[in-house]
Motif scaffolding. Sequence first.
Motif, PDB file in Angstrom:
ATOM      1  N   GLN A   1       0.843  -1.200   0.000  1.00 19.37           N
ATOM      2  CA  GLN A   1       0.000   0.000   0.000  1.00 19.37           C
ATOM      3  C   GLN A   1       0.876   1.248   0.000  1.00 19.37           C
ATOM      4  O   GLN A   1       1.974   1.223   0.556  1.00 19.37           O
ATOM      5  CB  GLN A   1      -0.852   0.048   1.272  1.00 19.37           C
ATOM      6  N   VAL A   2       0.370   2.312  -0.589  1.00 17.96           N
ATOM      7  CA  VAL A   2       1.054   3.609  -0.486  1.00 17.96           C
ATOM      8  C   VAL A   2       0.194   4.501   0.407  1.00 17.96           C
ATOM      9  O   VAL A   2      -0.956   4.801   0.068  1.00 17.96           O
ATOM     10  CB  VAL A   2       1.257   4.267  -1.868  1.00 17.96           C
ATOM     11  N   LEU A   3       0.771   4.891   1.549  1.00 18.06           N
ATOM     12  CA  LEU A   3       0.043   5.713   2.521  1.00 18.06           C
ATOM     13  C   LEU A   3       0.444   7.180   2.412  1.00 18.06           C
ATOM     14  O   LEU A   3       1.578   7.496   2.042  1.00 18.06           O
ATOM     15  CB  LEU A   3       0.355   5.246   3.948  1.00 18.06           C
TER      16      LEU A   3
ATOM     17  N   ASP B   1       6.125  12.699   0.815  1.00 16.05           N
ATOM     18  CA  ASP B   1       4.847  12.808   1.528  1.00 16.05           C
ATOM     19  C   ASP B   1       4.123  11.459   1.565  1.00 16.05           C
ATOM     20  O   ASP B   1       3.059  11.335   2.178  1.00 16.05           O
ATOM     21  CB  ASP B   1       3.951  13.878   0.887  1.00 16.05           C
ATOM     22  N   TYR B   2       4.687  10.482   0.867  1.00 19.52           N
ATOM     23  CA  TYR B   2       4.082   9.142   0.837  1.00 19.52           C
ATOM     24  C   TYR B   2       5.044   8.121   1.420  1.00 19.52           C
ATOM     25  O   TYR B   2       6.261   8.310   1.397  1.00 19.52           O
ATOM     26  CB  TYR B   2       3.768   8.746  -0.616  1.00 19.52           C
TER      27      TYR B   2
ATOM     28  N   VAL C   1      -4.488   5.071   3.090  1.00 21.45           N
ATOM     29  CA  VAL C   1      -4.093   4.758   1.720  1.00 21.45           C
ATOM     30  C   VAL C   1      -4.495   5.929   0.813  1.00 21.45           C
ATOM     31  O   VAL C   1      -5.599   6.460   0.947  1.00 21.45           O
ATOM     32  CB  VAL C   1      -4.800   3.466   1.240  1.00 21.45           C
ATOM     33  N   MET C   2      -3.583   6.336  -0.077  1.00 16.90           N
ATOM     34  CA  MET C   2      -3.899   7.413  -1.027  1.00 16.90           C
ATOM     35  C   MET C   2      -5.077   6.982  -1.901  1.00 16.90           C
ATOM     36  O   MET C   2      -5.116   5.852  -2.397  1.00 16.90           O
ATOM     37  CB  MET C   2      -2.668   7.698  -1.892  1.00 16.90           C
TER      38      MET C   2
ATOM     39  N   TYR D   1      -4.564  -4.678  -2.961  1.00 17.48           N
ATOM     40  CA  TYR D   1      -5.860  -5.314  -2.677  1.00 17.48           C
ATOM     41  C   TYR D   1      -6.733  -4.353  -1.876  1.00 17.48           C
ATOM     42  O   TYR D   1      -6.218  -3.607  -1.032  1.00 17.48           O
ATOM     43  CB  TYR D   1      -5.671  -6.585  -1.833  1.00 17.48           C
ATOM     44  N   SER D   2      -8.030  -4.393  -2.138  1.00 17.91           N
ATOM     45  CA  SER D   2      -8.952  -3.601  -1.316  1.00 17.91           C
ATOM     46  C   SER D   2     -10.231  -4.395  -1.089  1.00 17.91           C
ATOM     47  O   SER D   2     -10.669  -5.154  -1.959  1.00 17.91           O
ATOM     48  CB  SER D   2      -9.276  -2.268  -1.996  1.00 17.91           C
TER      49      SER D   2
END
Length: 333
Positions: free
Chosen positions: A5-7, A20-21, A68-69, A100-101
């Motif tokens: 994931q990219v937060l 920032d990520y 998550v973005m 995945y979501s």
Amino acid sequence: MENKQVLIDSLPEGKLKESDYKVVKSEVTKPKQGEVLVKTISFAITAGTRAGLQGSASYAGAPTTGIVMNSTGVGEVVESSDKNCPIGSKVLTQTGWQEYSVQSPNDLTVLREGVDPSLYLGPLGINGLTAYFGLLKVGQPKAGETVMVSAAAGSVGHMVGQIAKIKGCKVVGVCGSDEKCNKLINELNFDAAVNYKDANFRQNLKDATPDGVDVYFDNTGGMILGSALFRLNTGGRITCCGVVSQYDTNTPEPGPKGIPGLLVNKSIRMQGFLVFDFADKYNEATDEIIEWIQSGQFKVLTDEVDGLDEAPKGFVDLLAGGNIGTRIVNVST
Ligand SMILES: NC(=O)c1ccc[n+]([C@@H]2O[C@H](COP(=O)([O-])OP(=O)(O)OC[C@H]3O[C@@H](n4cnc5c(N)ncnc54)[C@H](OP(=O)(O)O)[C@@H]3O)[C@@H](O)[C@H]2O)c1
């Protein structure tokens, strides 16, 4: 099973930065009864999500970190107990920047059979529908009129110009490089394109719009909106779609001069909209856009980036004008 994931790690101070990520890995969340698990195939990076990091400028509400973005993506259902959305279905949903979501079937659009899923990130997705409804329902151009569009080589912009051409209008694009201007004229059949970074921009815009402007589709606000106001004809319409010139900053400029005076004197209608206002008409728009693509009247421009790790860089670059067409991040095949 692991989920990359990219937060959002920090809210941008000034311009957005890759730092920032942060990329994290965690266990995939198990879907509850009635939910489905979607494996992301690809997602679109769109300028409007930068407004979501500003908070007050966006309908999305206050921005926050550690999440998550957000993004719209296409994916494949890999776990499901829902008969309308069985395993293997290809869907459009808010995947976010992750592999995945877990989704509720109510939040999914099952893609039409035989249609390339990536089209749902461009012409058949949010940006294509934004171009379609913003131009045709809000701007209401008539054949023979002049339509001006800003961020014209971007995702929404390149589709607005093409739809206006299909409807018999003269089209003038505004964008940030001569390379983009040439592409709009030579590949997408725009009548003219003007580089707003050129020192003679205002004069060049005047030369490119000898009959004035009847519809201005505003993706940028700022100086380009200010210039457009002086080119609008009596009875002109301004479609306020977005304000990309004011997103990548903590100190957005005030609106341009001339409002409301110029609007009053030329009976100009200036109207904002959100694509969701037209949700009950998405299906008919989709039918028409598919027809345009299949008949060769409408070209799909995508600008692809491979791998989730590349998304932050791809977003920073998009805000600096690095994209032509819709920027898509490919996550899995
Ligand atoms: N109302 C709605 O429901 C709705 C829905 C979707 C999108 N939108 C809006 O549609 C607009 C376009 O979004 P998009 O996703 O298609 O993005 P995009 O146009 O593909 O990408 C953004 C583009 O903006 C241009 N730009 C950046 N800084 C600028 C500046 N200071 N002045 C002028 N142009 C600048 C860059 O191109 P250059 O090289 O030309 O600078 C860049 O390529 C955004 O304003 C977005 O918020 C609205």
